[in-house]
Scaffold this motif. Structure first.
Motif, PDB file in Angstrom:
ATOM      1  N   ALA A   1       0.832  -1.201   0.000  1.00 31.49           N
ATOM      2  CA  ALA A   1       0.000   0.000   0.000  1.00 31.49           C
ATOM      3  C   ALA A   1       0.865   1.249   0.000  1.00 31.49           C
ATOM      4  O   ALA A   1       2.031   1.234   0.416  1.00 31.49           O
ATOM      5  CB  ALA A   1      -0.914  -0.010   1.222  1.00 31.49           C
ATOM      6  N   VAL A   2       0.256   2.347  -0.450  1.00 29.82           N
ATOM      7  CA  VAL A   2       0.965   3.624  -0.474  1.00 29.82           C
ATOM      8  C   VAL A   2       1.421   4.001   0.936  1.00 29.82           C
ATOM      9  O   VAL A   2       2.539   4.490   1.126  1.00 29.82           O
ATOM     10  CB  VAL A   2       0.057   4.721  -1.064  1.00 29.82           C
ATOM     11  CG1 VAL A   2       0.723   6.084  -0.917  1.00 29.82           C
ATOM     12  CG2 VAL A   2      -0.237   4.433  -2.526  1.00 29.82           C
TER      13      VAL A   2
ATOM     14  N   ASP B   1       2.174   2.040   3.393  1.00 31.68           N
ATOM     15  CA  ASP B   1       3.322   1.208   3.763  1.00 31.68           C
ATOM     16  C   ASP B   1       4.599   1.736   3.126  1.00 31.68           C
ATOM     17  O   ASP B   1       5.657   1.775   3.755  1.00 31.68           O
ATOM     18  CB  ASP B   1       3.099  -0.246   3.332  1.00 31.68           C
ATOM     19  CG  ASP B   1       1.983  -0.917   4.107  1.00 31.68           C
ATOM     20  OD1 ASP B   1       1.753  -0.520   5.264  1.00 31.68           O
ATOM     21  OD2 ASP B   1       1.340  -1.828   3.551  1.00 31.68           O
ATOM     22  N   ARG B   2       4.492   2.149   1.855  1.00 30.87           N
ATOM     23  CA  ARG B   2       5.677   2.672   1.174  1.00 30.87           C
ATOM     24  C   ARG B   2       6.114   4.003   1.780  1.00 30.87           C
ATOM     25  O   ARG B   2       7.304   4.289   1.876  1.00 30.87           O
ATOM     26  CB  ARG B   2       5.398   2.825  -0.324  1.00 30.87           C
ATOM     27  CG  ARG B   2       5.471   1.510  -1.096  1.00 30.87           C
ATOM     28  CD  ARG B   2       5.216   1.708  -2.564  1.00 30.87           C
ATOM     29  NE  ARG B   2       3.784   1.798  -2.837  1.00 30.87           N
ATOM     30  CZ  ARG B   2       3.250   2.551  -3.790  1.00 30.87           C
ATOM     31  NH1 ARG B   2       4.023   3.324  -4.537  1.00 30.87           N
ATOM     32  NH2 ARG B   2       1.952   2.559  -3.995  1.00 30.87           N
ATOM     33  N   GLY B   3       5.122   4.804   2.201  1.00 30.00           N
ATOM     34  CA  GLY B   3       5.470   6.058   2.859  1.00 30.00           C
ATOM     35  C   GLY B   3       6.242   5.828   4.141  1.00 30.00           C
ATOM     36  O   GLY B   3       7.244   6.509   4.411  1.00 30.00           O
ATOM     37  N   PHE B   4       5.787   4.851   4.924  1.00 29.92           N
ATOM     38  CA  PHE B   4       6.509   4.559   6.161  1.00 29.92           C
ATOM     39  C   PHE B   4       7.868   3.923   5.875  1.00 29.92           C
ATOM     40  O   PHE B   4       8.823   4.133   6.613  1.00 29.92           O
ATOM     41  CB  PHE B   4       5.668   3.651   7.062  1.00 29.92           C
ATOM     42  CG  PHE B   4       4.789   4.411   8.005  1.00 29.92           C
ATOM     43  CD1 PHE B   4       5.282   4.866   9.226  1.00 29.92           C
ATOM     44  CD2 PHE B   4       3.482   4.714   7.671  1.00 29.92           C
ATOM     45  CE1 PHE B   4       4.485   5.592  10.090  1.00 29.92           C
ATOM     46  CE2 PHE B   4       2.669   5.443   8.526  1.00 29.92           C
ATOM     47  CZ  PHE B   4       3.173   5.889   9.744  1.00 29.92           C
ATOM     48  N   ARG B   5       7.962   3.149   4.795  1.00 27.49           N
ATOM     49  CA  ARG B   5       9.261   2.577   4.437  1.00 27.49           C
ATOM     50  C   ARG B   5      10.247   3.692   4.119  1.00 27.49           C
ATOM     51  O   ARG B   5      11.424   3.634   4.492  1.00 27.49           O
ATOM     52  CB  ARG B   5       9.095   1.641   3.238  1.00 27.49           C
ATOM     53  CG  ARG B   5      10.381   0.956   2.792  1.00 27.49           C
ATOM     54  CD  ARG B   5      10.136  -0.475   2.350  1.00 27.49           C
ATOM     55  NE  ARG B   5       9.270  -0.564   1.209  1.00 27.49           N
ATOM     56  CZ  ARG B   5       9.690  -0.814  -0.045  1.00 27.49           C
ATOM     57  NH1 ARG B   5      10.980  -0.946  -0.294  1.00 27.49           N
ATOM     58  NH2 ARG B   5       8.825  -0.936  -1.028  1.00 27.49           N
ATOM     59  N   LEU B   6       9.761   4.720   3.451  1.00 28.55           N
ATOM     60  CA  LEU B   6      10.624   5.858   3.138  1.00 28.55           C
ATOM     61  C   LEU B   6      11.044   6.584   4.423  1.00 28.55           C
ATOM     62  O   LEU B   6      12.219   6.894   4.613  1.00 28.55           O
ATOM     63  CB  LEU B   6       9.903   6.801   2.188  1.00 28.55           C
ATOM     64  CG  LEU B   6      10.745   7.933   1.575  1.00 28.55           C
ATOM     65  CD1 LEU B   6      10.197   8.293   0.205  1.00 28.55           C
ATOM     66  CD2 LEU B   6      10.759   9.165   2.459  1.00 28.55           C
ATOM     67  N   LEU B   7      10.095   6.818   5.314  1.00 24.59           N
ATOM     68  CA  LEU B   7      10.428   7.497   6.573  1.00 24.59           C
ATOM     69  C   LEU B   7      11.401   6.666   7.411  1.00 24.59           C
ATOM     70  O   LEU B   7      12.307   7.209   8.050  1.00 24.59           O
ATOM     71  CB  LEU B   7       9.150   7.781   7.369  1.00 24.59           C
ATOM     72  CG  LEU B   7       8.191   8.810   6.760  1.00 24.59           C
ATOM     73  CD1 LEU B   7       6.913   8.871   7.561  1.00 24.59           C
ATOM     74  CD2 LEU B   7       8.856  10.185   6.695  1.00 24.59           C
ATOM     75  N   HIS B   8      11.219   5.340   7.403  1.00 25.46           N
ATOM     76  CA  HIS B   8      12.097   4.469   8.188  1.00 25.46           C
ATOM     77  C   HIS B   8      13.509   4.386   7.618  1.00 25.46           C
ATOM     78  O   HIS B   8      14.402   3.855   8.280  1.00 25.46           O
ATOM     79  CB  HIS B   8      11.495   3.065   8.296  1.00 25.46           C
ATOM     80  CG  HIS B   8      10.461   2.937   9.367  1.00 25.46           C
ATOM     81  ND1 HIS B   8      10.760   3.076  10.708  1.00 25.46           N
ATOM     82  CD2 HIS B   8       9.127   2.706   9.295  1.00 25.46           C
ATOM     83  CE1 HIS B   8       9.657   2.914  11.419  1.00 25.46           C
ATOM     84  NE2 HIS B   8       8.649   2.710  10.597  1.00 25.46           N
ATOM     85  N   SER B   9      13.711   4.899   6.403  1.00 24.52           N
ATOM     86  CA  SER B   9      15.074   4.882   5.856  1.00 24.52           C
ATOM     87  C   SER B   9      15.966   5.898   6.559  1.00 24.52           C
ATOM     88  O   SER B   9      17.188   5.853   6.445  1.00 24.52           O
ATOM     89  CB  SER B   9      15.049   5.160   4.352  1.00 24.52           C
ATOM     90  OG  SER B   9      14.733   6.523   4.088  1.00 24.52           O
ATOM     91  N   PHE B  10      15.354   6.837   7.281  1.00 26.36           N
ATOM     92  CA  PHE B  10      16.133   7.781   8.089  1.00 26.36           C
ATOM     93  C   PHE B  10      16.519   7.113   9.405  1.00 26.36           C
ATOM     94  O   PHE B  10      15.714   6.406  10.023  1.00 26.36           O
ATOM     95  CB  PHE B  10      15.313   9.053   8.384  1.00 26.36           C
ATOM     96  CG  PHE B  10      15.089   9.921   7.185  1.00 26.36           C
ATOM     97  CD1 PHE B  10      15.953  10.972   6.895  1.00 26.36           C
ATOM     98  CD2 PHE B  10      14.015   9.684   6.332  1.00 26.36           C
ATOM     99  CE1 PHE B  10      15.749  11.782   5.784  1.00 26.36           C
ATOM    100  CE2 PHE B  10      13.800  10.482   5.217  1.00 26.36           C
ATOM    101  CZ  PHE B  10      14.666  11.530   4.938  1.00 26.36           C
ATOM    102  N   ASP B  11      17.746   7.320   9.819  1.00 31.28           N
ATOM    103  CA  ASP B  11      18.218   6.812  11.107  1.00 31.28           C
ATOM    104  C   ASP B  11      19.358   7.713  11.574  1.00 31.28           C
ATOM    105  O   ASP B  11      19.687   8.698  10.890  1.00 31.28           O
ATOM    106  CB  ASP B  11      18.640   5.337  11.010  1.00 31.28           C
ATOM    107  CG  ASP B  11      19.804   5.105  10.043  1.00 31.28           C
ATOM    108  OD1 ASP B  11      20.613   6.030   9.819  1.00 31.28           O
ATOM    109  OD2 ASP B  11      19.904   3.990   9.505  1.00 31.28           O
ATOM    110  N   PRO B  12      19.959   7.440  12.742  1.00 31.85           N
ATOM    111  CA  PRO B  12      21.013   8.342  13.238  1.00 31.85           C
ATOM    112  C   PRO B  12      22.173   8.544  12.277  1.00 31.85           C
ATOM    113  O   PRO B  12      22.839   9.578  12.314  1.00 31.85           O
ATOM    114  CB  PRO B  12      21.469   7.650  14.527  1.00 31.85           C
ATOM    115  CG  PRO B  12      20.266   6.913  14.996  1.00 31.85           C
ATOM    116  CD  PRO B  12      19.608   6.406  13.741  1.00 31.85           C
TER     117      PRO B  12
END
Length: 270
Positions: free
Chosen positions: A27-28, A30-41
């Motif tokens: 789903a869109v 899910d992909r949005g959260f996948r993009l946000l989760h690519s950020f880390d320290p």
């Protein structure tokens, strides 16, 4: 400095990710959260190419998602074209009762513990099979640690994690026991077998706190205790100190006193 949205429309949807398709049925949202989760320290600021590479999605899809996330404030676009997490996410996170809400209730008592110990004071909650740090107070002279607010830790790696696991539902405990493997890193809690983990959990429930020590150069020790509300354990409070300065009796008393005070603030009668 964030100029946000004006540059996003000019960015081309071409690059290494071209031709790849999103996972079937993804789903869109899910992909949005996948993009946000690519950020880390280690990736606080990312280019479109970095987002494409780290998400594994087509560059054109990443561009569309990034534009939309900038539009709603979940991302900000800097003048150089790179992306960072937006303040809208912080605003929403402040409403989480197990995050900033819990932190607000606990902070006065954490500050008391901090002033008494002048060490690291941690507050964590369980999120699935991990512990998430929702607050940390640290003295300037305290031994450096890798814990960060919002960071996640395996439940068997720290004192707070052990306390949270000891009071987790039975099915969560049994799954962790089945999946347990000894850790060879610098985790505060060093356990060598499933039987040892099972005994440690029983000791936490019986004694009302966890104590763990890692000796050797740069060794650290921790004491952790559960924080209750009217429904049960909602968090764990701990201190982390150099093993060379560790006096278990005094620290156990201080941490348990702080945890009980927070529990009363949260409505626990225990």
């Amino acid at each position: 400095m964030a100029s946000s949205r004006t540059h996003a429309a000019a960015e081309e949807g071409r690059g290494p990710g071209r031709g790849r398709k999103p996972q079937a049925g993804e789903a869109v949202l899910d992909r949005g959260f996948r993009l946000l989760h690519s950020f880390d320290p280690d990736h606080r600021v990312q280019s479109l190419s970095s987002l494409t590479r780290r998400t594994g999605m087509p560059r054109s899809s990443v561009l569309r998602l990034a534009r939309k996330l900038v539009e709603i404030g979940a991302l900000e676009r800097l003048d150089d074209g790179n992306y960072v997490i937006g303040l809208r996410l912080l605003e929403l996170a402040s409403l989480a009762p197990r995050g900033h809400g819990l932190r607000a209730e606990a902070m006065p008592y954490m500050e008391d513990l901090f002033y008494v110990t002048r060490q690291h004071v941690l507050l964590a909650v369980r999120d699935g099979d991990e512990a998430m740090l929702v607050e940390r107070l640290s003295a300037h002279a305290a031994t450096p640690v890798r814990f960060r607010v919002g960071g996640r830790m395996p439940l068997v790696a720290t004192g707070v994690g052990l306390v949270l696991l000891a009071h987790a539902p039975v099915d969560v405990q049994e799954q962790m026991l089945r999946d347990f493997t000894p850790r060879e890193d610098e985790a505060l809690v060093q356990l060598d077998s499933t039987a040892e983990l099972r005994r440690a959990l029983a000791e936490v429930r019986r004694g009302g706190y966890a104590v763990a020590q890692r000796t050797g150069p740069g060794g650290l020790s921790t004491v952790a205790a559960p924080v209750f509300d009217e429904g049960g354990v909602v968090a764990a409070l701990s201190i982390v100190v150099p093993s060379t300065e560790f006096t278990p009796g005094a620290y156990v008393t201080a941490v348990r006193t702080g945890a009980r005070a927070i529990s009363r603030q949260l409505g626990s009668n225990g």
